[in-house]
Scaffold this motif. Structure first.
Motif, PDB file in Angstrom:
ATOM      1  N   ALA A 173     -19.224   8.469  -6.794  1.00 44.38           N
ATOM      2  CA  ALA A 173     -19.720   9.317  -7.177  1.00 44.38           C
ATOM      3  C   ALA A 173     -20.244   9.881  -5.859  1.00 44.38           C
ATOM      4  O   ALA A 173     -19.783  11.035  -4.995  1.00 44.38           O
ATOM      5  N   ALA A 174     -20.929   8.564  -4.752  1.00 45.26           N
ATOM      6  CA  ALA A 174     -21.436   9.498  -3.528  1.00 45.26           C
ATOM      7  C   ALA A 174     -20.204   9.504  -2.211  1.00 45.26           C
ATOM      8  O   ALA A 174     -19.719  10.673  -1.892  1.00 45.26           O
ATOM      9  N   GLY A 175     -18.750   8.299  -3.523  1.00 43.25           N
ATOM     10  CA  GLY A 175     -17.464   9.022  -1.844  1.00 43.25           C
ATOM     11  C   GLY A 175     -16.888   9.817  -2.420  1.00 43.25           C
ATOM     12  O   GLY A 175     -16.244  10.251  -1.305  1.00 43.25           O
ATOM     13  N   VAL A 176     -17.125  10.423  -3.371  1.00 40.36           N
ATOM     14  CA  VAL A 176     -16.266  11.025  -3.557  1.00 40.36           C
ATOM     15  C   VAL A 176     -16.725  12.601  -3.469  1.00 40.36           C
ATOM     16  O   VAL A 176     -16.514  13.897  -2.319  1.00 40.36           O
ATOM     17  N   ALA A 177     -17.671  12.587  -3.430  1.00 41.62           N
ATOM     18  CA  ALA A 177     -18.647  14.023  -2.482  1.00 41.62           C
ATOM     19  C   ALA A 177     -18.232  13.653  -0.852  1.00 41.62           C
ATOM     20  O   ALA A 177     -18.354  14.943  -0.386  1.00 41.62           O
ATOM     21  N   VAL A 178     -18.465  12.636  -0.800  1.00 41.16           N
ATOM     22  CA  VAL A 178     -18.040  12.179   1.200  1.00 41.16           C
ATOM     23  C   VAL A 178     -16.778  12.818   1.496  1.00 41.16           C
ATOM     24  O   VAL A 178     -16.238  13.191   2.658  1.00 41.16           O
ATOM     25  N   ALA A 213     -12.841   1.243  -8.929  1.00 40.92           N
ATOM     26  CA  ALA A 213     -12.998   2.711  -9.159  1.00 40.92           C
ATOM     27  C   ALA A 213     -13.467   3.244  -6.863  1.00 40.92           C
ATOM     28  O   ALA A 213     -13.409   3.548  -6.293  1.00 40.92           O
ATOM     29  N   ALA A 214     -14.752   2.651  -6.873  1.00 43.08           N
ATOM     30  CA  ALA A 214     -14.970   2.606  -5.977  1.00 43.08           C
ATOM     31  C   ALA A 214     -14.414   2.052  -5.129  1.00 43.08           C
ATOM     32  O   ALA A 214     -14.643   3.402  -4.063  1.00 43.08           O
ATOM     33  N   ALA A 215     -13.754   1.172  -4.412  1.00 39.38           N
ATOM     34  CA  ALA A 215     -12.761   0.453  -3.808  1.00 39.38           C
ATOM     35  C   ALA A 215     -12.295   1.506  -2.972  1.00 39.38           C
ATOM     36  O   ALA A 215     -11.939   1.824  -2.539  1.00 39.38           O
ATOM     37  N   VAL A 216     -11.087   2.090  -4.278  1.00 37.80           N
ATOM     38  CA  VAL A 216     -10.724   3.256  -4.144  1.00 37.80           C
ATOM     39  C   VAL A 216     -10.609   4.083  -3.132  1.00 37.80           C
ATOM     40  O   VAL A 216     -10.189   5.053  -2.547  1.00 37.80           O
ATOM     41  N   VAL A 217     -12.150   4.647  -3.772  1.00 33.15           N
ATOM     42  CA  VAL A 217     -12.849   5.641  -3.428  1.00 33.15           C
ATOM     43  C   VAL A 217     -12.513   5.392  -1.886  1.00 33.15           C
ATOM     44  O   VAL A 217     -12.494   6.611  -1.091  1.00 33.15           O
ATOM     45  N   TRP A 218     -13.445   4.661  -1.433  1.00 33.95           N
ATOM     46  CA  TRP A 218     -13.722   4.500  -0.649  1.00 33.95           C
ATOM     47  C   TRP A 218     -13.164   4.289   0.697  1.00 33.95           C
ATOM     48  O   TRP A 218     -13.184   4.251   2.286  1.00 33.95           O
ATOM     49  N   ALA A 219     -11.987   3.774   0.351  1.00 31.40           N
ATOM     50  CA  ALA A 219     -10.782   3.176   1.118  1.00 31.40           C
ATOM     51  C   ALA A 219     -10.038   4.737   1.301  1.00 31.40           C
ATOM     52  O   ALA A 219      -9.419   4.981   2.558  1.00 31.40           O
ATOM     53  N   THR A 220     -10.165   5.318   0.290  1.00 34.95           N
ATOM     54  CA  THR A 220      -9.051   7.343   0.800  1.00 34.95           C
ATOM     55  C   THR A 220     -10.487   7.777   1.732  1.00 34.95           C
ATOM     56  O   THR A 220      -9.769   8.355   2.840  1.00 34.95           O
ATOM     57  N   TYR A 221     -11.781   8.212   1.750  1.00 35.81           N
ATOM     58  CA  TYR A 221     -12.724   8.430   2.807  1.00 35.81           C
ATOM     59  C   TYR A 221     -12.050   7.698   4.197  1.00 35.81           C
ATOM     60  O   TYR A 221     -12.099   8.266   5.168  1.00 35.81           O
ATOM     61  N   LEU A 222     -12.075   5.732   4.102  1.00 33.06           N
ATOM     62  CA  LEU A 222     -11.784   5.407   4.956  1.00 33.06           C
ATOM     63  C   LEU A 222     -10.020   5.990   5.956  1.00 33.06           C
ATOM     64  O   LEU A 222      -9.971   6.080   6.705  1.00 33.06           O
ATOM     65  N   MET A 223      -9.149   6.110   5.338  1.00 31.88           N
ATOM     66  CA  MET A 223      -8.335   7.081   5.552  1.00 31.88           C
ATOM     67  C   MET A 223      -8.556   8.348   5.998  1.00 31.88           C
ATOM     68  O   MET A 223      -8.184   7.898   7.260  1.00 31.88           O
ATOM     69  N   VAL A 241      -2.723   0.997 -19.005  1.00 34.77           N
ATOM     70  CA  VAL A 241      -3.774   0.931 -20.002  1.00 34.77           C
ATOM     71  C   VAL A 241      -4.610   1.581 -19.389  1.00 34.77           C
ATOM     72  O   VAL A 241      -5.067   1.606 -18.158  1.00 34.77           O
ATOM     73  N   ASP A 242      -5.072   2.799 -19.667  1.00 35.33           N
ATOM     74  CA  ASP A 242      -5.196   3.925 -18.237  1.00 35.33           C
ATOM     75  C   ASP A 242      -6.897   3.822 -18.018  1.00 35.33           C
ATOM     76  O   ASP A 242      -7.090   3.408 -16.941  1.00 35.33           O
ATOM     77  N   ARG A 243      -7.665   2.520 -18.681  1.00 34.37           N
ATOM     78  CA  ARG A 243      -8.733   2.539 -17.464  1.00 34.37           C
ATOM     79  C   ARG A 243      -8.481   1.507 -16.277  1.00 34.37           C
ATOM     80  O   ARG A 243      -8.661   1.095 -15.003  1.00 34.37           O
ATOM     81  N   TYR A 244      -6.780   0.730 -16.181  1.00 32.88           N
ATOM     82  CA  TYR A 244      -6.703   0.235 -15.347  1.00 32.88           C
ATOM     83  C   TYR A 244      -5.965   0.844 -14.136  1.00 32.88           C
ATOM     84  O   TYR A 244      -6.242   0.508 -12.325  1.00 32.88           O
ATOM     85  N   VAL A 245      -6.528   2.573 -13.893  1.00 33.07           N
ATOM     86  CA  VAL A 245      -6.323   3.342 -12.648  1.00 33.07           C
ATOM     87  C   VAL A 245      -7.243   4.393 -13.127  1.00 33.07           C
ATOM     88  O   VAL A 245      -6.979   5.726 -13.221  1.00 33.07           O
ATOM     89  N   LEU A 246      -8.108   3.982 -13.404  1.00 32.50           N
ATOM     90  CA  LEU A 246      -9.346   4.958 -13.572  1.00 32.50           C
ATOM     91  C   LEU A 246     -10.147   5.559 -12.232  1.00 32.50           C
ATOM     92  O   LEU A 246     -10.472   6.841 -13.045  1.00 32.50           O
ATOM     93  N   TYR A 247      -9.822   5.151 -11.199  1.00 34.94           N
ATOM     94  CA  TYR A 247      -9.947   5.779  -9.984  1.00 34.94           C
ATOM     95  C   TYR A 247      -9.039   6.788 -10.143  1.00 34.94           C
ATOM     96  O   TYR A 247      -8.907   8.118  -9.102  1.00 34.94           O
ATOM     97  N   ALA A 248      -7.732   7.396 -10.668  1.00 31.87           N
ATOM     98  CA  ALA A 248      -7.363   8.556 -10.059  1.00 31.87           C
ATOM     99  C   ALA A 248      -8.116   9.681 -11.016  1.00 31.87           C
ATOM    100  O   ALA A 248      -7.613  10.943 -10.179  1.00 31.87           O
ATOM    101  N   LEU A 249      -9.488   9.492 -12.009  1.00 32.19           N
ATOM    102  CA  LEU A 249      -9.756  10.232 -11.896  1.00 32.19           C
ATOM    103  C   LEU A 249     -10.698  11.382 -11.281  1.00 32.19           C
ATOM    104  O   LEU A 249     -11.570  12.104 -10.989  1.00 32.19           O
ATOM    105  N   ALA A 250     -11.303  10.155  -9.534  1.00 33.02           N
ATOM    106  CA  ALA A 250     -11.772  10.559  -8.398  1.00 33.02           C
ATOM    107  C   ALA A 250     -10.486  12.208  -8.180  1.00 33.02           C
ATOM    108  O   ALA A 250     -11.560  12.830  -7.088  1.00 33.02           O
ATOM    109  N   GLY A 251      -9.383  11.826  -8.011  1.00 33.18           N
ATOM    110  CA  GLY A 251      -8.421  13.180  -7.362  1.00 33.18           C
ATOM    111  C   GLY A 251      -8.797  14.470  -8.210  1.00 33.18           C
ATOM    112  O   GLY A 251      -9.075  15.248  -7.862  1.00 33.18           O
ATOM    113  N   LEU A 252      -9.164  14.339  -9.973  1.00 28.84           N
ATOM    114  CA  LEU A 252      -9.359  14.883 -10.384  1.00 28.84           C
ATOM    115  C   LEU A 252     -10.500  15.877 -10.207  1.00 28.84           C
ATOM    116  O   LEU A 252     -10.793  17.068 -10.494  1.00 28.84           O
ATOM    117  N   ALA A 253     -11.912  15.366  -9.675  1.00 27.38           N
ATOM    118  CA  ALA A 253     -12.807  15.239  -9.862  1.00 27.38           C
ATOM    119  C   ALA A 253     -13.013  16.656  -8.245  1.00 27.38           C
ATOM    120  O   ALA A 253     -13.815  17.534  -8.084  1.00 27.38           O
TER     121      ALA A 253
END
Length: 465
Positions: A105-110, A148-158, A285-297
């Motif tokens: 959640a912190a990463g999505v905000a950043v 999900a946390a790893a993907v979110v913060w990788a997106t920020y580092l990108m 399985v939907d939980r395998y790509v839970l991190y996609a919800l960061a994009g929706l948020a």
């Protein structure tokens, strides 16, 4: 990153300043994660796998991963360390997921702040924290919140073009669950022109190959239970896609074009590609790509940040009503497929010393593996080699003839079965178990437990009065 449409980014000094958008999203995510964390004292079977595997000695854990579940190997190692530090029951099992969700959640905000400003950052981070699927996996002893946390913060580092750190963080997510690699496809949309990104992406794929090769050999036993995406899966994806596209269309014009270019692919590409691949190889399985919800948020936060008038907030309020009900339900045992602790309690209540225990099918042995004391004084009559001795998740069973003979020699049997109406396993051992119980025993009682049945069988005339 080179791009025909440069992504608008806000000054780094503003990102470092303490502000509500930095504090409130992770705080809300943590509070929601801690609320009802024990879920009524329940644990479902996937969490039970984490519990019993992470409690194995390191040597036994390594032997297991060579046979099955390598895809979760790094997570089991992390949880092994967590339990060594504090073996605190359900709290120790689930707190890592709570912490990871707060971090995400912190990463999505950043990300939101960097691309669209403080208002969008606050709203995007809060939106991520309250999404019911995010809340669900924040309270589950599995790896998905950490991924999900790893993907979110990788997106920020990108966005920061910190390519070494980007590769390391995304690789961590991929080693926690290899389908995190699908985030590379989403990141390619804004970053593909960058030579640094292409090198980092290649490094991630190369260093993921050892895990991919091992897990490919295990795929049949790991994912053999999966079918192709159901119509409900496609409807859910259609709702996600429709919402994401509508939010992207309404998000703030040129000022937020960069956010849309980052968030929309993240929301749509990983689940869409995995579902498409699953038409050939059922892996979705939907939980395998839970991190996609960061994009929706991110899209929701950007859209609300530029909203004018009262109607968008009225819509938010209307959505929060069912979301609130869903949130309450997620904190009950009924929100998961089964409850292994309730099954164990039912066996304790009904079994007598010397009773035989039988699992139909054998993989339901998992229901008691996280409560091994339940089997004290009982006989697991079909078991050949224990999970630890066989380097497997649920152990191996005797040949059909030996199971039949052991059953016939038992005066009472506690049988643990799937709920009524579930398909029956066609394997010879399972058929022999059913046939022998029907031919040689009376059914004394059946107790329905969440996601399971506990049946007492006795030889004719042996049922309790």
């Amino acid at each position: 990153m080179e791009s025909p449409h440069p992504i608008r980014q806000h000054p780094e000094a503003a990102i470092r300043r303490i502000a509500p958008w930095r504090v409130l999203p992770p705080l809300l995510a943590a509070l929601l994660g801690l609320w009802g964390l024990e879920r009524g004292g329940s644990m479902w079977r996937d969490e039970s796998v984490t519990w019993q595997v992470a409690h194995r000695p390191l040597g036994g854990l390594w032997d297991l991963l060579g046979q099955v579940d390598a895809v979760h190997g790094l997570y089991y190692l992390l949880m092994h360390g967590a339990f060594l530090a504090w073996d605190g029951g359900l709290w120790a099992l689930r707190l890592p997921s709570v912490a990871a969700t707060a971090l995400a959640a912190a990463g999505v905000a950043v990300i939101g702040h960097r691309l669209a400003g403080e208002r969008a950052a606050l709203l995007a981070g809060l939106a991520y924290a309250v999404l019911p699927p995010v809340q669900m996996y924040a309270q589950e002893g599995r790896s998905y919140a950490l991924v999900a946390a790893a993907v979110v913060w990788a997106t920020y580092l990108m966005l920061r073009e910190r390519w070494t750190a980007y590769a390391a963080v995304l690789l961590l997510g991929c080693w926690l669950h290899e389908f995190a690699v699908l985030a590379l496809l989403a990141h390619a949309v804004p970053a593909w022109r960058s030579r640094g990104w292409r090198i980092a992406a290649g490094a991630v794929v190369l260093l993921l190959l050892p895990l991919a090769l091992v897990s490919a050999r295990q795929a049949e036993q790991q994912l053999g239970w999966l079918g192709r995406p159901s119509w409900q899966d496609w409807v859910a994806y259609g709702v996600l896609a429709g919402a994401a596209l509508l939010l992207a269309r309404g998000s703030g014009g040129r000022d937020q074009a960069g956010l849309v270019r980052v968030a929309l692919p993240l929301a749509l590409l990983p689940p869409g590609l995995l579902m498409t691949l699953s038409l050939v190889h059922p892996w979705y399985v939907d939980r395998y790509v839970l991190y996609a919800l960061a994009g929706l948020a991110l899209l929701a936060g950007a859209r609300l940040a530029t909203a004018r008038g009262w109607w968008p907030w009225l819509l938010v309020a209307a959505l929060l009503v069912p979301a609130g009900w869903w949130s309450v339900w997620l904190r009950t045992p009924e929100s998961r497929k089964d409850d292994v602790l309730a099954v164990a309690a039912a066996v304790r209540e009904r079994a007598r010393p010397g009773d035989a225990v039988l699992f139909l099918p054998s993989r339901r042995r998992e229901w008691l593996l996280s409560s091994p004391d339940v089997l004290d004084g009982l006989r697991d009559i079909a078991l050949d080699r224990s999970p630890q001795a066989s380097h497997s998740l649920q152990g191996t069973e005797l040949p059909s003839a030996e199971i039949r003979a052991a059953l016939i020699a038992s005066p009472r049997v506690i049988a643990l079965l799937d709920p009524a109406g579930q398909p029956l396993d066609p394997y010879p051992r399972e058929a022999v178990k059913r046939q022998t119980l029907a031919a040689w025993f009376d059914l004394c009682s059946v107790t329905e437990v969440r996601g399971a049945r506990v049946a007492l069988y006795a030889r004719p005339g042996g049922c309790p009065a």
